[in-house]
Design a protein around this motif. Structure first.
Motif, mmCIF file in Angstrom:
data_model
loop_
_atom_site.group_PDB
_atom_site.id
_atom_site.type_symbol
_atom_site.label_atom_id
_atom_site.label_comp_id
_atom_site.label_asym_id
_atom_site.label_seq_id
_atom_site.Cartn_x
_atom_site.Cartn_y
_atom_site.Cartn_z
ATOM 1 N N PHE A 172 0.794 -1.205 -0.102
ATOM 2 C CA PHE A 172 -0.002 0.074 0.151
ATOM 3 C C PHE A 172 0.759 1.358 0.105
ATOM 4 O O PHE A 172 1.673 1.406 0.938
ATOM 5 C CB PHE A 172 -1.052 0.047 1.084
ATOM 6 N N ALA A 173 0.526 2.110 -0.746
ATOM 7 C CA ALA A 173 1.476 3.483 -1.168
ATOM 8 C C ALA A 173 1.409 4.400 -0.106
ATOM 9 O O ALA A 173 1.970 5.279 0.205
ATOM 10 C CB ALA A 173 1.156 3.919 -2.345
ATOM 11 N N GLY A 174 0.389 4.361 0.776
ATOM 12 C CA GLY A 174 0.038 5.375 1.532
ATOM 13 C C GLY A 174 0.193 5.163 3.046
ATOM 14 O O GLY A 174 1.084 3.985 3.270
ATOM 15 N N THR A 175 0.024 5.767 4.048
ATOM 16 C CA THR A 175 0.106 5.968 5.389
ATOM 17 C C THR A 175 -0.996 5.770 6.086
ATOM 18 O O THR A 175 -1.997 6.236 5.717
ATOM 19 C CB THR A 175 0.886 6.945 5.961
ATOM 20 N N VAL A 176 -1.393 4.870 7.105
ATOM 21 C CA VAL A 176 -2.356 4.597 7.954
ATOM 22 C C VAL A 176 -2.423 5.707 8.948
ATOM 23 O O VAL A 176 -1.732 5.807 9.811
ATOM 24 C CB VAL A 176 -2.352 3.118 8.609
ATOM 25 N N GLY A 177 -3.445 6.592 9.061
ATOM 26 C CA GLY A 177 -3.754 7.588 9.712
ATOM 27 C C GLY A 177 -4.759 7.257 10.840
ATOM 28 O O GLY A 177 -5.216 6.325 11.095
ATOM 29 N N PRO A 178 -4.892 8.199 11.953
ATOM 30 C CA PRO A 178 -5.955 8.061 12.911
ATOM 31 C C PRO A 178 -7.353 7.691 12.260
ATOM 32 O O PRO A 178 -7.651 8.404 11.135
ATOM 33 C CB PRO A 178 -5.959 9.637 13.427
ATOM 34 N N GLY A 179 -7.894 6.741 12.738
ATOM 35 C CA GLY A 179 -9.202 6.371 12.591
ATOM 36 C C GLY A 179 -9.206 5.598 11.201
ATOM 37 O O GLY A 179 -10.328 5.412 10.605
ATOM 38 N N GLU A 180 -7.960 5.204 10.668
ATOM 39 C CA GLU A 180 -8.128 4.479 9.432
ATOM 40 C C GLU A 180 -7.349 2.915 9.567
ATOM 41 O O GLU A 180 -6.816 2.628 10.497
ATOM 42 C CB GLU A 180 -6.826 5.192 8.620
ATOM 43 N N ALA A 181 -7.776 2.042 8.580
ATOM 44 C CA ALA A 181 -7.325 0.848 8.526
ATOM 45 C C ALA A 181 -6.971 0.452 6.906
ATOM 46 O O ALA A 181 -7.904 0.798 5.993
ATOM 47 C CB ALA A 181 -8.320 -0.202 8.876
ATOM 48 N N VAL A 182 -6.080 -0.579 6.682
ATOM 49 C CA VAL A 182 -6.045 -1.124 5.274
ATOM 50 C C VAL A 182 -6.133 -2.561 5.269
ATOM 51 O O VAL A 182 -5.608 -3.079 6.358
ATOM 52 C CB VAL A 182 -4.553 -0.845 4.981
ATOM 53 N N ARG A 183 -6.923 -3.111 4.512
ATOM 54 C CA ARG A 183 -7.061 -4.391 4.040
ATOM 55 C C ARG A 183 -5.833 -4.967 3.971
ATOM 56 O O ARG A 183 -5.122 -4.572 2.786
ATOM 57 C CB ARG A 183 -8.441 -4.565 3.118
ATOM 58 N N ILE A 184 -5.347 -6.073 4.445
ATOM 59 C CA ILE A 184 -4.067 -6.651 4.361
ATOM 60 C C ILE A 184 -4.277 -7.991 4.111
ATOM 61 O O ILE A 184 -4.898 -8.792 4.889
ATOM 62 C CB ILE A 184 -3.108 -6.211 5.108
ATOM 63 N N PHE A 185 -3.428 -8.834 3.518
ATOM 64 C CA PHE A 185 -3.065 -10.246 3.396
ATOM 65 C C PHE A 185 -1.789 -10.687 3.849
ATOM 66 O O PHE A 185 -0.697 -9.899 3.906
ATOM 67 C CB PHE A 185 -3.445 -10.681 1.976
#
Length: 401
Positions: free
Chosen positions: A79-92
């Protein structure tokens, strides 16, 4: 006559490892490393997810919390971005953990929908993350020189980004059977003769031990023929002869090799089977002269040839491993020679190994040897033992022969 231990010591002390060669990774199995394997990469190369789920900030991933899903991180596509407050990234599994995240919320502990994910179980910092370098780091020694490579080692070397390995060259072992009375399997059998088994059995043993066998044509009981065959095998790392090692009129190995510069170290060992064994050098080539009786030849090969091949391959050349077992039948008192009784191995009622010697122990009986699973060791002058007594056994299955 010398002892088995003394004979093995003198054989091994005169041997050194073969030179190194470079082989493709896929050909490295069962070879002996000549140089250490150091990692060329760090594994894992970054913090990675150990499970399928969501990359989150643990301080916010409390039970009942709702986080906005801002992207997806499959393995091989960070993922190219950054996880900020209140955020999540679907990951495998195996994917790089994106910056800002410090834990993985398992998909089983999450309820997803409408671009959000609800946390159903609180996440701890670092949970389900494999830290960068958890397995190994660049420059770390992973496999030492002198190690016999397993399939697991090949996998480790591959993960460390090695396509080639430096290993000791497989020792070339020349095998020369002698005798007017023997014929190769499938060839006409001379009158009064037998089919030769030693060369093929020894070739299989050499392969199982990591060597490269060269089976030479049978040499008749003729000094010139034996000498010519032995000289032709000087390019080998060791020459093994069978037959012609005793004191009969037709036991000609020493007589044939003497004029060619053969230097005898010792002859005859206080053991059964296998008393007439020759060890020496023909120029720079070590020569191991085994008895002609097939069982004697194989028992001697177990005790001396296998450790010798190990030493030539870059290993110390340890004696065969022994186990403690219970005698499955009474054992007679032994004489002055170290005895090696062919035996079956079974598991007793109490879980201990039970070694039962065959009733007949003649050194010509290949059927018995084929069915044997171990060699019961009987020291010189060992007293008679009743069934159930403790004995030391070489388990033949360990040797792959």
């Amino acid at each position: 006559m010398i002892s088995v231990e003394e004979a093995r010591r003198r054989i091994l002390e005169g041997l050194s490892a073969t030179p190194a060669e470079t082989v493709p990774l896929a050909m490295g199995w069962n070879r002996i490393l000549a140089r250490p394997v150091r990692s060329r990469v760090t594994q894992p190369p970054a913090d990675v997810s150990a499970m399928d789920g969501y990359a989150v900030r643990a301080a916010e991933a409390l039970e009942g919390a709702r986080l906005t899903v801002i992207g997806v991180a499959p393995a091989g596509h960070p993922f190219a971005g950054t996880v900020g407050p209140g955020e999540a990234v679907r990951i495998f599994t195996g994917a790089f953990v994106p910056p800002g995240a410090d834990a993985i919320l398992l998909q089983e502990d999450a309820a997803a929908g409408d671009g959000q994910v609800r946390v159903t179980e609180t996440v701890r910092p670092g949970r389900w993350i494999r830290a960068r370098g958890l397995d190994f780091a660049t420059g770390e020694e992973l496999l030492p020189a002198g190690k016999r490579l397993t399939a697991r080692d090949i996998g480790l070397a591959a993960a460390a980004n090695h396509a080639w390995l430096a290993v000791h060259r497989a020792p070339r072992i020349g095998i020369l059977a002698t005798g007017d009375e023997i014929a190769l399997p499938g060839d006409p059998i001379p009158e009064g003769g037998i089919v030769s088994s030693n060369a093929h059995a020894l070739a299989a043993l050499v392969r199982a031990s990591g060597g490269d066998p060269l089976v030479l044509p049978i040499a008749p009981d003729d000094r010139e023929a034996i000498a010519a065959a032995a000289v032709a095998a000087r390019a080998c790392d060791m020459l093994v002869t069978t037959g012609g090692a005793s004191v009969g009129d037709h036991d000609l190995v020493q007589a044939a090799l003497g004029p060619q510069g053969f230097a005898l170290d010792f002859w005859q060992i206080a053991m059964r089977p296998g008393k007439p064994l020759i060890w020496g050098r023909l120029g720079a080539t070590p020569v191991l002269g085994l008895p002609g009786n097939p069982v004697s030849a194989m028992v001697c090969a177990v005790l001396f040839l296998i450790p010798a091949i190990a030493r030539l391959s870059g290993l110390p050349g340890e004696p065969p491993r022994t186990i403690r077992a219970l005698a499955g039948a009474p054992l007679a008192a032994n004489d002055r020679r170290f005895d090696h009784l062919r035996a079956t191995l079974a598991t007793g009622a109490d879980g201990q190994p039970v070694a039962t010697p065959f009733p007949q122990q003649d050194s010509s009986m290949l059927k018995v040897l084929s069915r044997a699973e171990g060699l019961i060791l009987r020291a010189p002058l060992a007293p008679a033992l009743p069934a159930g007594a403790a004995v030391e056994v070489i388990p033949l299955g360990d040797l792959g022969i």
